[in-house]
Scaffold this motif. Sequence first.
Motif, PDB file in Angstrom:
ATOM      1  N   GLN A  35      -7.970  -5.055  -1.890  1.00 56.61           N
ATOM      2  CA  GLN A  35      -7.853  -4.461  -0.559  1.00 56.61           C
ATOM      3  C   GLN A  35      -6.529  -3.727  -0.404  1.00 56.61           C
ATOM      4  N   THR A  36      -5.483  -4.242  -1.011  1.00 53.98           N
ATOM      5  CA  THR A  36      -4.184  -3.578  -0.963  1.00 53.98           C
ATOM      6  C   THR A  36      -4.259  -2.223  -1.666  1.00 53.98           C
ATOM      7  N   VAL A  37      -4.941  -2.185  -2.806  1.00 52.40           N
ATOM      8  CA  VAL A  37      -5.118  -0.921  -3.534  1.00 52.40           C
ATOM      9  C   VAL A  37      -5.932   0.045  -2.685  1.00 52.40           C
ATOM     10  N   ARG A  38      -7.015  -0.430  -2.075  1.00 52.44           N
ATOM     11  CA  ARG A  38      -7.839   0.445  -1.226  1.00 52.44           C
ATOM     12  C   ARG A  38      -7.035   0.953  -0.032  1.00 52.44           C
ATOM     13  N   ASP A  39      -6.169   0.118   0.527  1.00 60.09           N
ATOM     14  CA  ASP A  39      -5.314   0.558   1.635  1.00 60.09           C
ATOM     15  C   ASP A  39      -4.343   1.647   1.182  1.00 60.09           C
ATOM     16  N   THR A  90      -9.801   3.305 -11.524  1.00 61.77           N
ATOM     17  CA  THR A  90     -10.610   2.540 -10.580  1.00 61.77           C
ATOM     18  C   THR A  90      -9.729   1.554  -9.817  1.00 61.77           C
ATOM     19  N   VAL A  91     -10.269   1.037  -8.721  1.00 57.88           N
ATOM     20  CA  VAL A  91      -9.545   0.022  -7.953  1.00 57.88           C
ATOM     21  C   VAL A  91      -9.244  -1.168  -8.844  1.00 57.88           C
ATOM     22  N   LYS A  92     -10.202  -1.552  -9.664  1.00 56.50           N
ATOM     23  CA  LYS A  92     -10.002  -2.693 -10.560  1.00 56.50           C
ATOM     24  C   LYS A  92      -8.851  -2.429 -11.532  1.00 56.50           C
ATOM     25  N   GLU A  93      -8.800  -1.237 -12.097  1.00 54.79           N
ATOM     26  CA  GLU A  93      -7.725  -0.885 -13.032  1.00 54.79           C
ATOM     27  C   GLU A  93      -6.362  -0.882 -12.329  1.00 54.79           C
ATOM     28  N   LEU A  94      -6.318  -0.324 -11.111  1.00 50.92           N
ATOM     29  CA  LEU A  94      -5.060  -0.289 -10.365  1.00 50.92           C
ATOM     30  C   LEU A  94      -4.637  -1.688  -9.935  1.00 50.92           C
ATOM     31  N   THR A  95      -5.616  -2.527  -9.593  1.00 50.35           N
ATOM     32  CA  THR A  95      -5.331  -3.914  -9.225  1.00 50.35           C
ATOM     33  C   THR A  95      -4.654  -4.630 -10.381  1.00 50.35           C
ATOM     34  N   LYS A  96      -5.192  -4.429 -11.566  1.00 52.91           N
ATOM     35  CA  LYS A  96      -4.630  -5.068 -12.752  1.00 52.91           C
ATOM     36  C   LYS A  96      -3.240  -4.509 -13.072  1.00 52.91           C
ATOM     37  N   GLU A  97      -3.090  -3.199 -12.998  1.00 52.23           N
ATOM     38  CA  GLU A  97      -1.824  -2.560 -13.339  1.00 52.23           C
ATOM     39  C   GLU A  97      -0.694  -2.935 -12.377  1.00 52.23           C
ATOM     40  N   PRO A 155       0.814  -1.224   0.000  1.00 50.14           N
ATOM     41  CA  PRO A 155       0.000   0.000   0.000  1.00 50.14           C
ATOM     42  C   PRO A 155       0.847   1.275   0.000  1.00 50.14           C
ATOM     43  N   VAL A 156       1.957   1.261   0.726  1.00 52.09           N
ATOM     44  CA  VAL A 156       2.833   2.434   0.768  1.00 52.09           C
ATOM     45  C   VAL A 156       3.457   2.668  -0.602  1.00 52.09           C
ATOM     46  N   ARG A 157       3.896   1.594  -1.257  1.00 52.42           N
ATOM     47  CA  ARG A 157       4.488   1.727  -2.597  1.00 52.42           C
ATOM     48  C   ARG A 157       3.457   2.228  -3.598  1.00 52.42           C
ATOM     49  N   LEU A 158       2.238   1.713  -3.517  1.00 53.99           N
ATOM     50  CA  LEU A 158       1.181   2.155  -4.426  1.00 53.99           C
ATOM     51  C   LEU A 158       0.879   3.632  -4.189  1.00 53.99           C
ATOM     52  N   ALA A 159       0.761   4.015  -2.919  1.00 55.99           N
ATOM     53  CA  ALA A 159       0.470   5.418  -2.592  1.00 55.99           C
ATOM     54  C   ALA A 159       1.560   6.331  -3.154  1.00 55.99           C
ATOM     55  N   GLU A 160       2.817   5.915  -3.025  1.00 57.12           N
ATOM     56  CA  GLU A 160       3.907   6.735  -3.550  1.00 57.12           C
ATOM     57  C   GLU A 160       3.827   6.851  -5.073  1.00 57.12           C
ATOM     58  N   ALA A 161       3.520   5.756  -5.737  1.00 62.75           N
ATOM     59  CA  ALA A 161       3.414   5.782  -7.203  1.00 62.75           C
ATOM     60  C   ALA A 161       2.291   6.714  -7.654  1.00 62.75           C
TER      61      ALA A 161
END
Length: 117
Positions: free
Chosen positions: A48-52, A35-42, A12-18
Amino acid sequence: MTAVTSDPRSKPVRLAEAIRDRIGKGVYANGKLPTVKELTKEFGYAGQTVRDGMAILINEGVVISAGSRGYFVSGGDAEASGSNGDVTEEIKEMRLQIQALTERVTALEERDHSGGA
């Protein structure tokens, strides 16, 4: 994007930074985030990790959630606050560093409790 496995920070921290970096570069000029789905795929992370990760950005005031409409870049960014922007950025960075250290300590404690070396 592929995650660097040697990065000790949580996903989650790495995603937030990106996402924060992309916002800073104007990638989401229209204000709407994927969307969460798009970020999950990317990113290859669980939903849940993306939402976090997005929750981190919401807590920092960088992103707002519009429920089922998705996530949007917040209108109240650090640059709008003038000289307080530098302090705000420092606080955000310190929060991230503390969170990363806390997660690292937790992982080490869990490893010690499970008998790992």
